[in-house]
Design a protein around this motif. Structure first.
Motif, short mmCIF file in Angstrom:
data_model
loop_
_atom_site.label_atom_id
_atom_site.label_comp_id
_atom_site.label_asym_id
_atom_site.label_seq_id
_atom_site.Cartn_x
_atom_site.Cartn_y
_atom_site.Cartn_z
N ALA A 47 0.84 -1.20 0.00
CA ALA A 47 0.00 0.00 0.00
C ALA A 47 0.87 1.24 0.00
O ALA A 47 1.99 1.24 0.52
N VAL A 83 -4.22 -0.37 -3.00
CA VAL A 83 -3.78 -1.42 -2.09
C VAL A 83 -3.81 -2.71 -2.90
O VAL A 83 -4.83 -3.07 -3.48
N GLU A 126 -5.69 -5.39 6.55
CA GLU A 126 -5.54 -3.96 6.82
C GLU A 126 -4.77 -3.73 8.12
O GLU A 126 -3.87 -2.87 8.19
N VAL A 129 -0.73 -4.02 8.20
CA VAL A 129 0.14 -3.01 7.59
C VAL A 129 0.14 -1.75 8.46
O VAL A 129 -0.90 -1.12 8.63
N LEU A 132 -2.15 1.62 7.84
CA LEU A 132 -3.17 1.43 6.79
C LEU A 132 -4.60 1.48 7.35
O LEU A 132 -5.54 1.64 6.59
N ARG A 135 -8.05 3.25 5.87
CA ARG A 135 -7.72 3.92 4.61
C ARG A 135 -8.19 3.15 3.37
O ARG A 135 -8.00 3.61 2.25
N LEU A 136 -8.81 1.98 3.55
CA LEU A 136 -9.28 1.20 2.41
C LEU A 136 -10.68 1.62 2.00
O LEU A 136 -11.52 1.97 2.84
#
Length: 344
Positions: A47, A83, A126, A129, A132, A135-136
């Motif tokens: 990502a 991602v 998620e 990481v 992260l 943020r998806l």
């Protein structure tokens, strides 16, 4: 939509749009528990370190590869706002599944289940990481795949396979997947297969009639597969035999590796061509943003640029720019015709 065709030089893409790459964080292996699979699923997730509402691409590798493959695509997409999730399927050389293993006849089905497990456990990925979390964008998910991975991604889009074990054709499409990239993906089975393919890959019998989700199909015009008697045009079946919103990128002079997408300096690449890979990086990036509803300007600009700087079919590619080495708007992509795009 009426069919349209454009031919292009790679240099046409250079001024089309600007976007500097972002540093990427990549974590592997993230292990997802997979009861009934025989062993847990190992996944790589990459990502950009900045950005929010990031769309997701689940990338299915070709036969024998692993989560470590396809760096030229995965690294590029992640550096430009996606991602990227890469599962290692059971046919990977890193797994070493025996030919007489009872899972082998349904290896194609295990692959699809791997992809669905990734989607089911995006929360775990998620969290694995750093930075992260939150943020998806789970409403913007695409499936991508090369070779055998193209069929795997296609299954999520509506492609159906006649299971050689159950002799049933099952719908494995997934509404969470909004679009796809099918790279050097097999065409029809039956009489189109060589005797070797028919004997060793009985699951290679796709039905594209229900593959209605949007997709970009990519085929090389010199990809003369040993699995089919039809030659390179066999790899265009996913475009011509499927309904709905589809585009086809034909890469001139490209063999099954499409210039070298399977990895950096990997042995299986037979047609290494950095310009071809650079073209593919940019076209797929623009298509994903278009198909997932992020923005349409880049896809429009790519198609316009290709149309405005057309060169004769079959011109020899030139140049040695490294994969993804420069911003999208400045990479030296060369002056030869590398491909054409058509849509329906």
């Amino acid at each position: 939509m009426t069919a349209s065709t454009t031919t292009a030089t790679a240099t046409a893409l250079a001024p089309a749009f600007e976007l500097a790459p972002t540093p990427v964080v990549s974590v592997k292996p993230v292990v997802l528990e997979a009861p009934g699979r025989g062993e847990d699923l190992q996944v790589r997730i990459s990502a950009p370190v900045t950005g929010s509402e990031l769309p997701v691409v689940v990338l299915s590798h070709g036969y024998g590869s692993s989560l470590d493959g396809y760096g030229p695509l995965a690294d590029f997409w992640a550096a430009h706002g996606f991602v990227v999730v890469q599962p290692t399927h059971l046919d990977s050389r890193t797994v070493g599944l025996a030919q007489d293993d009872p899972r082998t006849p349904r290896i194609w089905r295990h692959r699809v289940e791997d992809m669905k497990l990734v989607l089911d456990r995006l929360d775990v990925l998620e969290a694995a990481v750093p930075g992260l979390g939150g943020r998806l964008d789970r409403t913007r998910i695409a499936a991508a795949g090369h070779s055998f991975g193209g069929q795997t991604a296609g299954n999520l889009l509506g492609l159906r396979v006649l299971d050689p074990v159950s002799e049933e054709e099952i719908d494995l499409s997934d509404a969470r997947v909004k679009a796809g990239l099918l790279l050097a993906t097999a065409g029809k089975g039956g009489a189109d297969l060589t005797p070797f393919a028919a004997e060793h890959f009985p699951f290679m019998n796709p039905n594209f009639a229900h593959m209605t989700a949007p997709a970009l199909v990519v085929a090389g015009d010199r990809d003369d597969s040993p699995l089919s008697v039809r030659g390179p045009e066999w790899l265009t079946d996913p475009y011509f035999l499927s309904p709905g919103d589809k585009s086809l990128l034909t890469l001139f002079g490209a063999e099954h590796s499409l210039g070298g997408i399977a990895g950096y300096e990997v042995q299986e690449t037979t047609d290494e061509n950095p310009e071809r890979v650079a073209l593919l990086q940019r076209v797929t990036w623009a298509y994903l943003r278009h198909a997932l509803g992020v923005e349409d300007d880049s896809w429009t600009a790519v198609r316009k640029a290709l149309a405005e700087d057309a060169a004769p079919h079959g011109a020899a590619p030139v140049g040695t720019a490294p994969y993804g080495a420069a911003p999208l708007g400045t990479a030296p992509l060369g002056a030869a015709a590398l491909g054409r795009i058509e849509s329906k």
